[in-house]
Design a protein around this motif. Structure first.
Motif, PDB file in Angstrom:
ATOM      1  N   LEU A  94       0.923  -1.153   0.088  1.00  0.00           N
ATOM      2  CA  LEU A  94      -0.086  -0.153   0.134  1.00  0.00           C
ATOM      3  C   LEU A  94       0.870   1.217  -0.019  1.00  0.00           C
ATOM      4  CD1 LEU A  94      -3.083   0.863   0.108  1.00  0.00           C
ATOM      5  CD2 LEU A  94      -2.856   0.757   2.681  1.00  0.00           C
ATOM      6  N   SER A  95       0.519   2.458  -0.689  1.00  0.00           N
ATOM      7  CA  SER A  95       1.313   3.558  -0.850  1.00  0.00           C
ATOM      8  C   SER A  95       0.586   4.605  -0.137  1.00  0.00           C
ATOM      9  CB  SER A  95       1.492   3.659  -2.511  1.00  0.00           C
ATOM     10  OG  SER A  95       2.071   5.121  -2.317  1.00  0.00           O
ATOM     11  N   MET A  96       1.327   5.562   0.393  1.00  0.00           N
ATOM     12  CA  MET A  96       0.854   6.799   0.888  1.00  0.00           C
ATOM     13  C   MET A  96       0.267   7.581  -0.073  1.00  0.00           C
ATOM     14  SD  MET A  96       0.411   8.144   3.683  1.00  0.00           S
ATOM     15  CE  MET A  96      -0.359   9.591   4.280  1.00  0.00           C
ATOM     16  N   ARG A  97       0.496   7.271  -1.369  1.00  0.00           N
ATOM     17  CA  ARG A  97      -0.078   7.997  -2.481  1.00  0.00           C
ATOM     18  C   ARG A  97      -1.647   7.587  -3.024  1.00  0.00           C
ATOM     19  NH1 ARG A  97       4.388   8.549  -7.051  1.00  0.00           N
ATOM     20  NH2 ARG A  97       5.844   9.991  -6.208  1.00  0.00           N
ATOM     21  N   SER A  98      -2.122   6.433  -2.258  1.00  0.00           N
ATOM     22  CA  SER A  98      -3.067   5.845  -2.353  1.00  0.00           C
ATOM     23  C   SER A  98      -4.302   6.907  -1.682  1.00  0.00           C
ATOM     24  CB  SER A  98      -3.241   4.605  -1.553  1.00  0.00           C
ATOM     25  OG  SER A  98      -2.450   3.809  -2.205  1.00  0.00           O
ATOM     26  N   PHE A  99      -5.431   6.910  -2.343  1.00  0.00           N
ATOM     27  CA  PHE A  99      -6.735   7.721  -1.633  1.00  0.00           C
ATOM     28  C   PHE A  99      -7.787   7.308  -1.930  1.00  0.00           C
ATOM     29  CE2 PHE A  99      -5.432   9.576  -5.788  1.00  0.00           C
ATOM     30  CZ  PHE A  99      -6.590   9.525  -6.548  1.00  0.00           C
ATOM     31  N   GLY A 100      -8.877   7.521  -1.265  1.00  0.00           N
ATOM     32  CA  GLY A 100     -10.273   7.129  -1.267  1.00  0.00           C
ATOM     33  C   GLY A 100     -11.093   8.236  -0.814  1.00  0.00           C
ATOM     34  N   LEU A 101     -12.375   7.836  -0.799  1.00  0.00           N
ATOM     35  CA  LEU A 101     -13.404   8.622  -0.088  1.00  0.00           C
ATOM     36  C   LEU A 101     -13.526   8.287   1.304  1.00  0.00           C
ATOM     37  CD1 LEU A 101     -15.913   8.430  -2.946  1.00  0.00           C
ATOM     38  CD2 LEU A 101     -14.222  10.208  -2.416  1.00  0.00           C
ATOM     39  N   GLY A 102     -13.324   9.261   2.243  1.00  0.00           N
ATOM     40  CA  GLY A 102     -13.564   9.008   3.556  1.00  0.00           C
ATOM     41  C   GLY A 102     -14.859   9.878   3.957  1.00  0.00           C
ATOM     42  N   ILE A 117     -33.890  15.758  26.548  1.00  0.00           N
ATOM     43  CA  ILE A 117     -33.049  15.018  25.741  1.00  0.00           C
ATOM     44  C   ILE A 117     -33.037  15.070  24.087  1.00  0.00           C
ATOM     45  CG2 ILE A 117     -31.921  12.542  25.375  1.00  0.00           C
ATOM     46  CD1 ILE A 117     -32.598  12.082  28.251  1.00  0.00           C
ATOM     47  N   SER A 118     -32.197  15.492  23.448  1.00  0.00           N
ATOM     48  CA  SER A 118     -32.344  15.501  22.054  1.00  0.00           C
ATOM     49  C   SER A 118     -31.608  14.619  21.473  1.00  0.00           C
ATOM     50  CB  SER A 118     -32.058  16.834  21.458  1.00  0.00           C
ATOM     51  OG  SER A 118     -32.827  17.664  22.127  1.00  0.00           O
ATOM     52  N   PRO A 119     -31.963  13.546  20.613  1.00  0.00           N
ATOM     53  CA  PRO A 119     -30.875  12.546  19.834  1.00  0.00           C
ATOM     54  C   PRO A 119     -30.304  13.244  19.140  1.00  0.00           C
ATOM     55  CG  PRO A 119     -33.241  12.235  19.233  1.00  0.00           C
ATOM     56  CD  PRO A 119     -33.488  13.194  20.224  1.00  0.00           C
ATOM     57  N   ILE A 120     -29.071  12.600  18.820  1.00  0.00           N
ATOM     58  CA  ILE A 120     -28.129  13.347  17.896  1.00  0.00           C
ATOM     59  C   ILE A 120     -27.575  12.269  16.777  1.00  0.00           C
ATOM     60  CG2 ILE A 120     -25.802  14.284  17.379  1.00  0.00           C
ATOM     61  CD1 ILE A 120     -25.781  15.738  20.110  1.00  0.00           C
ATOM     62  N   HIS A 121     -27.712  12.458  15.426  1.00  0.00           N
ATOM     63  CA  HIS A 121     -27.259  11.672  14.363  1.00  0.00           C
ATOM     64  C   HIS A 121     -26.657  12.386  13.218  1.00  0.00           C
ATOM     65  CE1 HIS A 121     -26.588   8.072  11.918  1.00  0.00           C
ATOM     66  NE2 HIS A 121     -27.226   8.932  11.107  1.00  0.00           N
ATOM     67  N   TYR A 122     -25.477  12.245  12.939  1.00  0.00           N
ATOM     68  CA  TYR A 122     -24.935  12.957  11.569  1.00  0.00           C
ATOM     69  C   TYR A 122     -23.714  12.004  11.168  1.00  0.00           C
ATOM     70  CZ  TYR A 122     -23.000  16.481   8.789  1.00  0.00           C
ATOM     71  OH  TYR A 122     -22.573  17.105   7.525  1.00  0.00           O
ATOM     72  N   GLN A 123     -23.950  12.071   9.989  1.00  0.00           N
ATOM     73  CA  GLN A 123     -22.854  11.382   9.162  1.00  0.00           C
ATOM     74  C   GLN A 123     -22.649  12.005   7.652  1.00  0.00           C
ATOM     75  OE1 GLN A 123     -24.220   7.221   8.166  1.00  0.00           O
ATOM     76  NE2 GLN A 123     -25.388   7.790   6.335  1.00  0.00           N
ATOM     77  N   TRP A 124     -21.410  12.037   7.402  1.00  0.00           N
ATOM     78  CA  TRP A 124     -21.292  12.413   6.031  1.00  0.00           C
ATOM     79  C   TRP A 124     -19.947  11.785   5.522  1.00  0.00           C
ATOM     80  CZ3 TRP A 124     -16.774  14.672   3.763  1.00  0.00           C
ATOM     81  CH2 TRP A 124     -16.901  15.467   2.941  1.00  0.00           C
ATOM     82  N   TYR A 125     -19.914  11.438   4.259  1.00  0.00           N
ATOM     83  CA  TYR A 125     -18.950  10.962   3.598  1.00  0.00           C
ATOM     84  C   TYR A 125     -18.913  11.458   2.425  1.00  0.00           C
ATOM     85  CZ  TYR A 125     -19.347   7.238   7.317  1.00  0.00           C
ATOM     86  OH  TYR A 125     -19.569   6.571   8.279  1.00  0.00           O
ATOM     87  N   GLU A 126     -17.511  11.700   1.873  1.00  0.00           N
ATOM     88  CA  GLU A 126     -17.423  12.281   0.586  1.00  0.00           C
ATOM     89  C   GLU A 126     -17.591  11.419  -0.441  1.00  0.00           C
ATOM     90  OE1 GLU A 126     -16.979  14.583  -1.892  1.00  0.00           O
ATOM     91  OE2 GLU A 126     -15.408  15.447  -0.334  1.00  0.00           O
ATOM     92  N   THR A 127     -18.147  11.994  -1.630  1.00  0.00           N
ATOM     93  CA  THR A 127     -18.825  11.229  -2.751  1.00  0.00           C
ATOM     94  C   THR A 127     -18.019  11.614  -3.997  1.00  0.00           C
ATOM     95  OG1 THR A 127     -20.348  12.972  -3.061  1.00  0.00           O
ATOM     96  CG2 THR A 127     -21.176  11.188  -1.768  1.00  0.00           C
ATOM     97  N   TRP A 138      -6.906  12.194   7.149  1.00  0.00           N
ATOM     98  CA  TRP A 138      -8.219  12.478   8.060  1.00  0.00           C
ATOM     99  C   TRP A 138      -8.879  13.686   7.340  1.00  0.00           C
ATOM    100  CZ3 TRP A 138     -10.179   8.221   9.696  1.00  0.00           C
ATOM    101  CH2 TRP A 138      -9.102   7.191  10.463  1.00  0.00           C
ATOM    102  N   SER A 139      -8.796  14.131   6.205  1.00  0.00           N
ATOM    103  CA  SER A 139      -9.284  15.204   5.672  1.00  0.00           C
ATOM    104  C   SER A 139     -10.829  15.271   5.725  1.00  0.00           C
ATOM    105  CB  SER A 139      -8.868  15.575   4.252  1.00  0.00           C
ATOM    106  OG  SER A 139      -7.593  16.127   4.180  1.00  0.00           O
ATOM    107  N   ASP A 140     -11.367  14.078   5.047  1.00  0.00           N
ATOM    108  CA  ASP A 140     -12.738  13.738   4.881  1.00  0.00           C
ATOM    109  C   ASP A 140     -13.538  13.874   6.358  1.00  0.00           C
ATOM    110  OD1 ASP A 140     -12.670  14.185   2.300  1.00  0.00           O
ATOM    111  OD2 ASP A 140     -12.484  11.757   1.791  1.00  0.00           O
ATOM    112  N   ALA A 141     -12.988  13.061   7.296  1.00  0.00           N
ATOM    113  CA  ALA A 141     -13.729  12.680   8.449  1.00  0.00           C
ATOM    114  C   ALA A 141     -13.370  14.332   9.363  1.00  0.00           C
ATOM    115  CB  ALA A 141     -12.504  11.896   9.415  1.00  0.00           C
ATOM    116  N   ASN A 142     -12.507  14.987   9.001  1.00  0.00           N
ATOM    117  CA  ASN A 142     -12.430  16.431   9.672  1.00  0.00           C
ATOM    118  C   ASN A 142     -13.345  17.267   9.067  1.00  0.00           C
ATOM    119  OD1 ASN A 142     -10.467  16.237  11.762  1.00  0.00           O
ATOM    120  ND2 ASN A 142      -8.895  16.138   9.964  1.00  0.00           N
ATOM    121  N   THR A 143     -13.873  16.845   7.709  1.00  0.00           N
ATOM    122  CA  THR A 143     -14.907  17.915   7.235  1.00  0.00           C
ATOM    123  C   THR A 143     -16.264  17.617   7.740  1.00  0.00           C
ATOM    124  OG1 THR A 143     -13.454  18.101   4.992  1.00  0.00           O
ATOM    125  CG2 THR A 143     -15.928  18.236   4.874  1.00  0.00           C
ATOM    126  N   ALA A 144     -16.138  16.149   7.906  1.00  0.00           N
ATOM    127  CA  ALA A 144     -17.489  15.685   8.603  1.00  0.00           C
ATOM    128  C   ALA A 144     -17.819  16.449   9.930  1.00  0.00           C
ATOM    129  CB  ALA A 144     -17.371  14.169   8.607  1.00  0.00           C
TER     130      ALA A 144
END
Length: 159
Positions: A94-102, A117-127, A138-144
């Motif tokens: 595996l290479s550090m040059r590898s990339f994907g959607l996070g 009490i208010s429930p919380i749910h959030y998800q975001w994944y790059e498309t 962790w760019s995409d996770a930080n964007t989320a």
């Protein structure tokens, strides 16, 4: 009493009792913890929890939303945009040059000062993969996290 002392007392009394910043507690979900041990790296995932806490706290402090509330968040899932050090060591080809959607998924609850009490749910994944070559691990996770914190700062707990 001097005028200054009276003014200070009035300001103290005029400040609502609930005008304290929200407290934010982030835990790692069991599946993500297992993934951290197996493939992602515990240190990386623990840093994500710290970053989520920082971003949410900073945004809520900035806007004053959910003052005095307690947020109990669970980082349910996180996908890196690039391989983590643990993934690189587990798979030598595996290479550090590898990339994907996070991205990331967060659940939890907000407990208001009055006990609501208010429930919380959030998800975001790059498309869109077109920007992926220019990201960090962790760019995409930080964007989320950023998008989630901004939504919370507007009082929105669901997505």
């Amino acid at each position: 009493m001097s005028l200054r002392l009276i003014a200070a007392a009035v300001l103290l009394l005029a400040t609502p009792a609930f005008a304290h910043p929200a407290s934010v507690e982030v835990q790692i979900g069991p599946k993500l913890r297992a993934d951290a041990v197996k493939s992602l790296g515990v240190r990386d995932v623990d840093k994500l929890a710290v970053e989520l806490t920082r971003q949410v706290t900073q945004e809520l402090d900035r806007t004053g939303v959910l003052q005095g509330a307690r947020l109990e968040l669970t980082l349910v899932d996180a996908k890196p945009s690039r391989p983590t050090f643990k993934q690189l060591s587990n798979r030598p080809g595996l290479s550090m040059r590898s990339f994907g959607l996070g991205g990331a998924s967060i659940e939890g609850r907000a407990i208001a000062v009055d006990g609501t009490i208010s429930p919380i749910h959030y998800q975001w994944y790059e498309t869109d993969i077109t920007q992926a070559p220019y990201t960090t691990t962790w760019s995409d996770a930080n964007t989320a996290f950023d998008l989630f914190a901004r939504r919370l700062a507007r009082g929105d707990t669901q997505r």
